[in-house]
Design an enzyme around this catalytic site. Sequence first.
Site, PDB file in Angstrom:
ATOM      1  N   ALA A  39       0.866  -1.191   0.000  1.00 30.19           N
ATOM      2  CA  ALA A  39       0.000   0.000   0.000  1.00 30.19           C
ATOM      3  C   ALA A  39       0.896   1.232   0.000  1.00 30.19           C
ATOM      4  CB  ALA A  39      -0.899  -0.021   1.223  1.00 30.19           C
ATOM      5  N   GLY A  41       1.971   5.321   0.038  1.00 33.25           N
ATOM      6  CA  GLY A  41       1.493   6.471   0.830  1.00 33.25           C
ATOM      7  C   GLY A  41       2.250   6.632   2.135  1.00 33.25           C
ATOM      8  N   ALA A 184       3.279  14.672  25.694  1.00 36.77           N
ATOM      9  CA  ALA A 184       2.165  15.573  25.329  1.00 36.77           C
ATOM     10  C   ALA A 184       2.527  16.382  24.098  1.00 36.77           C
ATOM     11  CB  ALA A 184       1.821  16.493  26.504  1.00 36.77           C
ATOM     12  N   TYR A 186       2.338  16.129  19.520  1.00 42.16           N
ATOM     13  CA  TYR A 186       1.302  15.996  18.481  1.00 42.16           C
ATOM     14  C   TYR A 186       0.508  14.697  18.661  1.00 42.16           C
ATOM     15  CZ  TYR A 186       3.135  19.639  15.274  1.00 42.16           C
ATOM     16  OH  TYR A 186       3.518  20.804  14.684  1.00 42.16           O
ATOM     17  N   GLY A 188       0.512  12.342  21.127  1.00 43.64           N
ATOM     18  CA  GLY A 188      -0.084  12.114  22.442  1.00 43.64           C
ATOM     19  C   GLY A 188      -1.406  12.842  22.588  1.00 43.64           C
ATOM     20  N   ASP A 311      11.379  13.275   6.555  1.00 38.45           N
ATOM     21  CA  ASP A 311      11.731  12.949   7.947  1.00 38.45           C
ATOM     22  C   ASP A 311      13.163  12.433   8.056  1.00 38.45           C
ATOM     23  OD1 ASP A 311       9.104  13.546   8.433  1.00 38.45           O
ATOM     24  OD2 ASP A 311       8.581  11.633   9.374  1.00 38.45           O
ATOM     25  N   ALA A 319       4.396  15.751   6.911  1.00 33.83           N
ATOM     26  CA  ALA A 319       4.182  15.275   5.541  1.00 33.83           C
ATOM     27  C   ALA A 319       4.347  16.405   4.522  1.00 33.83           C
ATOM     28  CB  ALA A 319       2.783  14.670   5.433  1.00 33.83           C
ATOM     29  N   HIS A 320       3.760  17.566   4.817  1.00 33.95           N
ATOM     30  CA  HIS A 320       3.790  18.640   3.808  1.00 33.95           C
ATOM     31  C   HIS A 320       5.178  19.250   3.666  1.00 33.95           C
ATOM     32  CE1 HIS A 320       2.211  20.156   7.658  1.00 33.95           C
ATOM     33  NE2 HIS A 320       2.944  21.214   7.446  1.00 33.95           N
ATOM     34  N   HIS A 443     -17.997  38.012   5.675  1.00 33.53           N
ATOM     35  CA  HIS A 443     -18.715  37.969   6.947  1.00 33.53           C
ATOM     36  C   HIS A 443     -19.961  37.123   6.770  1.00 33.53           C
ATOM     37  CE1 HIS A 443     -20.296  39.212  10.796  1.00 33.53           C
ATOM     38  NE2 HIS A 443     -21.451  39.455  10.211  1.00 33.53           N
TER      39      HIS A 443
END
Length: 465
Positions: A39, A41, A184, A186, A188, A311, A319-320, A443
């Site tokens: 797969a 991605g 604590a 992203y 977590g 990474d 990712a971006h 608005h």
Amino acid sequence: MSDKTYDLLVLGAGPGGYVAAIRAAQLGLKTAIVDANAALGGTCLRIGCIPSKALLDSSHRYHSAQHELIDHGVHVAGVGLDLEKMMQRKDKVVKALTGGVKSLMKKNEVDVTHGRGVLRGPGEVEVTGDEGEKTTLEAEKIVLATGSVPSTLPGVELDGDRVGSSTEALAYPEVPERLVVIGAGYIGLELGSVWARLGSQVTVLEYLDRILPGMDLEIAKAAQKIFQKQGLELRLGTKVTGVERDGDLCRVQSEGNDPIECDRVLVAVGRKPASQEIGLEEVGVETDERGFVQVDEHYATNVPGVYAIGDLIGGALLAHKAEEEGIACVESIVTGYGHVHYDAIPGVVYTEPEIASVGRTQEQLEEDGVPFKKGTFPYRGNGRARAMGAEEGLVKVLAHQETDRILGVHILGAHAGDLIAEAVAAIEFGATAEDLARTSHAHPTLAEIVKEACLAATEDRAIHI
Ligand code: NAI
């Protein structure tokens, strides 16, 4: 002897790798991509961003049906949880998207080879398939995009079951009664929120005295209060030293505290580069002491013809960011020019409400001695936010004291992840706070909060406060 020869080969089909492959094909290169997983991605699509967002959305609906719809005058009776169905829906979303990447490869005539790829020399990758069969591919340029894997702590062994990473936490077979989250950050906070909404008693243990290190402190503190109100137990300043398994029971030890008993442990203390066993040593590709591949401004490693992105090279593990690097790397190979503007890479935490950020934080500006002015505007001052029942949160704009140029925008509140796009574009174009403050915003929309925060940053001119 190689089985096939290409202009460019990408190792790893995550968002960095598959986007690089598409761009290479668009630029006329004969391109191949290799991935160990059938797969395509990468982590993002299979076991990261996408499945977590599917579960965040589903769990939010469940929670909202139980606790929020009543405020809108909507009575719902007999709300129940079918976890299996929720997971099946998530799997369906993942399948559709990974299938979509496969179609994109076909459409762009990128050759896909399924198997584990290892650099055997500059220009040579050996791929081992599931049955052990070997294929050798040759390419003039090789882009390494193997991403990252969860890291852990001394004393905490990931057992792929009750003591696991985000991979396991995206597929627990039942709602754990007690879940301990270590970290604590992203992951977590996002996955801690999912399971808290589904009924787990969630305790988050964080080493630092704050949540979300790296994010603007004022925003992180405001978010912390909201999460605590939602029922997440946040124990800050807690250094986890070990986890013990006793059958189905887990015991989490931390310095100076009694052990905490729970049913499952989610270890979310960061990720490390997937730089092992891809032939880096064999070919002499340089890494730093943590294993991140070292590259120059064109993403070239020290070995001619071998590049690395995403990474695997460190920086923000997003990712971006990997996508931008994939494109810049390939464009620079073909055209001699490719560039990523790292001050304009947003970060989004998909909790409820969302937290989004781009550019510099207040702490970074203070530390660097940059003179700045600040404008904030609360969600509760916005008509649309009121109509939606989304009064929690604020937008914070930091602009240069003298030039008024926007240096950072930090948002806590509903749809922060979408609202940040305007701020990213503003930074990309070198806009001032005055520029956004004088831009008409429809608005009633939440985007008006960004405008008002810019007004607040320029001589305190916010209107609706
Ligand atoms: P993180 O770096 O965001 O947070 C890790 C947390 O663990 C930090 O707060 C750290 O202080 C804490 N920690 C470290 N050692 C500890 C100890 N001994 N005891 C207690 N706490 C400890 O890492 P996380 O959440 O694992 O995410 C990994 C990467 O994945 C991040 O770099 C993030 O950028 C990316 N990611 C991005 C998402 C998004 O864009 N929405 C979602 C999920 C992950």
